[in-house]
Design an enzyme around this catalytic site. Sequence first.
Site, PDB file in Angstrom:
ATOM      1  N   LYS A  13      -3.369  11.841  -3.271  1.00  0.00           N
ATOM      2  CA  LYS A  13      -2.603  12.182  -2.206  1.00  0.00           C
ATOM      3  C   LYS A  13      -1.204  12.664  -2.884  1.00  0.00           C
ATOM      4  O   LYS A  13      -0.276  13.137  -2.138  1.00  0.00           O
ATOM      5  CB  LYS A  13      -2.280  11.185  -1.369  1.00  0.00           C
ATOM      6  N   ASP A  50       0.808  -1.135   0.081  1.00  0.00           N
ATOM      7  CA  ASP A  50       0.040  -0.098  -0.138  1.00  0.00           C
ATOM      8  C   ASP A  50       0.851   1.274   0.082  1.00  0.00           C
ATOM      9  O   ASP A  50       1.440   1.651   0.960  1.00  0.00           O
ATOM     10  CB  ASP A  50      -0.875  -0.118   1.223  1.00  0.00           C
ATOM     11  N   GLN A  65       1.003   6.457   1.153  1.00  0.00           N
ATOM     12  CA  GLN A  65       1.677   7.658   1.704  1.00  0.00           C
ATOM     13  C   GLN A  65       3.080   7.465   1.471  1.00  0.00           C
ATOM     14  O   GLN A  65       3.949   8.277   1.977  1.00  0.00           O
ATOM     15  CB  GLN A  65       1.581   7.275   3.348  1.00  0.00           C
TER      16      GLN A  65
HETATM   17  N1  PLP Z   1      -3.863   3.324   2.896  1.00  0.00           N
HETATM   18  C1  PLP Z   1      -3.273   4.347   3.515  1.00  0.00           C
HETATM   19  C2  PLP Z   1      -1.829   4.103   4.191  1.00  0.00           C
HETATM   20  C3  PLP Z   1      -3.781   5.600   3.451  1.00  0.00           C
HETATM   21  O1  PLP Z   1      -3.137   6.830   4.229  1.00  0.00           O
HETATM   22  C4  PLP Z   1      -5.031   5.838   2.851  1.00  0.00           C
HETATM   23  C5  PLP Z   1      -5.650   7.147   2.988  1.00  0.00           C
HETATM   24  O2  PLP Z   1      -5.318   7.936   3.951  1.00  0.00           O
HETATM   25  C6  PLP Z   1      -5.630   4.909   2.250  1.00  0.00           C
HETATM   26  C7  PLP Z   1      -5.047   3.648   2.159  1.00  0.00           C
HETATM   27  C8  PLP Z   1      -6.927   5.008   1.589  1.00  0.00           C
HETATM   28  O3  PLP Z   1      -6.894   5.829   0.321  1.00  0.00           O
HETATM   29  P1  PLP Z   1      -8.157   6.381  -0.438  1.00  0.00           P
HETATM   30  O4  PLP Z   1      -8.940   6.771   0.484  1.00  0.00           O
HETATM   31  O5  PLP Z   1      -7.624   7.385  -1.335  1.00  0.00           O
HETATM   32  O6  PLP Z   1      -8.607   5.034  -1.321  1.00  0.00           O
END
Ligand code: PLP
Length: 408
Positions: A228, A202, A205
Site C-alpha cells: 500500500k 493498524d 491506510q
Molecule cells: N487494515 C486496513 C485498514 C486495510 O485497509 C487493509 C487492507 O486493505 C488491511 C488491514 C489488510 O492489509 P493486507 O491485506 O495487506 O494484510
Amino acid sequence: MIDNIDIDKIRSEFPILKELIYKKPLVYFDNGATTQKPQCVLDRINYGYEHLNANIHRGVHYLSQKATEAHENARKTIADFLGAEKREEIVFTRGTTEAINLVAFSYGEAFCHEGDEVILSVMEHHSNIVPWQMLCERKKMTLRVVPMNENAELDMDAYKNLLNDKTKIVSITHVSNVLGTVNPVKEMISLAHARHIPVLIDGAQAVPHIAVNVQDLDADFYVFSGHKIYAPTGIGVLYGKEKWLNAIPPYQGGGEMIAQVSFEKTTYNELPYKFEAGTPDYIGSTALAEAVNYVQQIGIENIAAYEHALTTYATKRLLEIEQMRIVGTAAYKGAVISFLIGSIHPYDLGMLLDKLGIAVRTGHHCAQPLIDSLGLPGTVRASFGIYNTKAEVDIFIDALKRVVIMLS
Ligand code: PLP
C-alpha cells in the site's frame, strides 16, 4: 509543481500509468487496496535477483553477506521511517494481516485469560477483527467495540467507558479504509496506558499518506503493508516495543528463529529474528526500503498536503452530483472517499466506471461489520495515491455523471 509535488515527474516514474484500459487512459483510484510501483522499486527487485541473490544470515560467502547487509539496512530504513528507537523492534511480516495475527496469537498466549476483553472499533478491517475473534474463542474472552457518531468519528466517551480492568489490549485502525476517518490514536493510546493496557495500531491506510512516529504516538505495536506504500506484495512490518516483543512467545517455528535446537528443547533467537521463522523475503524488504526512500524523497508532509487538497477537490466535485451521499464526513480525513448515489447499487457504478478506464472499489471493503452497522449495501470507494491528479478527478466526475444517467 503543485504543493511542492512535481506531479509530471512522479507520474512518469510509474510505468503502469501508461497502460490503456479498454483503449482509455487508466485512472487508478484504488490505492486503498494496493498502490502501483515506481520504476525504482521495480528496478530494486530485479537488481536483487540479478546481483545480490543468496539466502541471508547463514552464508559465509560474499553474496549471502551482501544480501544479509541489504536486508538489515532495509530494517534500519524502516525503523528510521517509523521513528522506532531500535532496528530490533522492526519485524518483517507478509503484511498487515500477518502482523496482527502474530500479535493476537503471541500476546494472547502470554497475557490473555478467560474473562478478559479486547477493545476494537466498529470501523476495523476484517484483518483487525478476525484474529482477535479467534483469540477470544480460544481463550473464552470478549470483544468490545467502540461505536462512532454520525460523522464517522469514534465515540471517545464510549471508548473511555469500555476501558476497564479486564481489558487486555486495544487494537484500532489509524485511518479507516472505508470512511477515511483519521482516528485520535495518540489520545486513545494515552487513555489505555493510564490503565497499563497496550495498544496495537493498524497503520495500513496511514503510513503511505501521513507522517507516523511510533515513539511520539507511544504505540506498543504498529503494523502496515508494503504494497500500500508503493512496495511489492508479500512484505509488511510489525513494529513492537522491545519490552513487548521480548515478553511474548514466537508465532511460528522453523529456521532463523532459533538459537539452539535439540529434540529435547529449543531456545529462541534474539529480536527480531525470534519472529521471522524461515527464509525471509529479503528481496521484498529491500524493495520496501526503496519505496520508503522514494516516499521520503518526495516528503511525507508534501504527500499529505497534496493528497488532502486532491481529496477536498474530489469531495467538492462529487457533491455536484444529485443524490450524492458521502459515507464518512469526519473532520480529519485521509485520502479515501466512499459514496453512494441515490439507490444505484455500488457494484453497477463500479462496473460501468471500469468500462471507462476508471478503477474504483465497490462493496464492503473487508469491513462488513461497519457496512452492516450503517445499513448499506456497500459503497463505491475512490482512494488516492501520490500520482493522482485533479485532471483525473475531472475525468472521474464526467464519467460518473454519464454512468448515473445510464443507470437512472
Ligand atoms: N487494515 C486496513 C485498514 C486495510 O485497509 C487493509 C487492507 O486493505 C488491511 C488491514 C489488510 O492489509 P493486507 O491485506 O495487506 O494484510
